[in-house]
Motif scaffolding. Sequence first.
Motif, PDB file in Angstrom:
ATOM      1  N   VAL A 173      44.774  38.823  62.980  1.00 15.68           N
ATOM      2  CA  VAL A 173      43.351  39.916  62.031  1.00 15.68           C
ATOM      3  C   VAL A 173      42.743  40.130  62.651  1.00 15.68           C
ATOM      4  O   VAL A 173      42.250  41.113  62.139  1.00 15.68           O
ATOM      5  CB  VAL A 173      43.037  37.886  61.837  1.00 15.68           C
ATOM      6  N   GLN A 174      42.351  40.020  63.465  1.00 13.83           N
ATOM      7  CA  GLN A 174      40.950  41.464  64.266  1.00 13.83           C
ATOM      8  C   GLN A 174      41.918  42.676  64.313  1.00 13.83           C
ATOM      9  O   GLN A 174      40.675  43.638  63.658  1.00 13.83           O
ATOM     10  CB  GLN A 174      40.889  41.105  65.809  1.00 13.83           C
TER      11      GLN A 174
ATOM     12  N   ALA B 115      40.548  46.588  61.413  1.00 16.59           N
ATOM     13  CA  ALA B 115      40.031  47.307  62.359  1.00 16.59           C
ATOM     14  C   ALA B 115      41.025  48.709  61.797  1.00 16.59           C
ATOM     15  O   ALA B 115      40.872  49.674  62.247  1.00 16.59           O
ATOM     16  CB  ALA B 115      39.998  47.403  63.625  1.00 16.59           C
ATOM     17  N   LYS B 116      42.014  48.204  61.145  1.00 24.11           N
ATOM     18  CA  LYS B 116      43.099  49.100  60.363  1.00 24.11           C
ATOM     19  C   LYS B 116      42.900  49.632  58.543  1.00 24.11           C
ATOM     20  O   LYS B 116      43.849  50.144  58.449  1.00 24.11           O
ATOM     21  CB  LYS B 116      44.105  49.382  60.638  1.00 24.11           C
ATOM     22  N   GLU B 117      41.196  49.470  58.422  1.00 18.11           N
ATOM     23  CA  GLU B 117      41.030  49.727  57.151  1.00 18.11           C
ATOM     24  C   GLU B 117      41.211  51.654  56.746  1.00 18.11           C
ATOM     25  O   GLU B 117      41.645  51.089  55.182  1.00 18.11           O
ATOM     26  CB  GLU B 117      39.066  49.922  57.650  1.00 18.11           C
TER      27      GLU B 117
END
Length: 171
Positions: free
Chosen positions: A6-7, A11-13
């Motif tokens: 999830v984290q 972070a990969k928007e």
Amino acid sequence: MNTNSVQFFNAKEDEKFPESSAIIIAAWHLSNAENIGKIIRLAHNLGAIEVLFVRQSENHRESKIKKTAGFSYEQMNWRFVSENDFIELLGADYELTIVETCDGATNIFREKLPQKTILLAGSESHGLPESIIKMANKSVYIPMPGGCKSLNISNALSVAAFEWYRQQTCM
């Protein structure tokens, strides 16, 4: 070392597909509840608009679907629709792309897939009926260079859906 997916993915928007692109994943007359759950989870992973399961009746093992889909069961927009309701959904907004080994099908990796598509695959044992094949805007197949020439429907839809995603984000 980060092992929290999830984290990692939050972070990969920059990996989201454009707003002009959208996909609906559909499956024709599935009989296996685990495949239904896997497809719900696939669609949720991909950010699909919804999942359509075309079938005459809703007799399925809900507990098996729920177990396989995990938390996507409640979070993903999915439903069972009749053949007639599915045909009525086909329209100007989305092109119908079928994943099928039929005459005229092209290699999915050499074909430009529509920005807005309903991606449909047929049942585990019978594929898609000729009437639906004729309605398709695009017919694609997944090349299989190995000795086995078939994929489980959830695997086939995964390959096809992520090829669609790759084209929306990388081309």
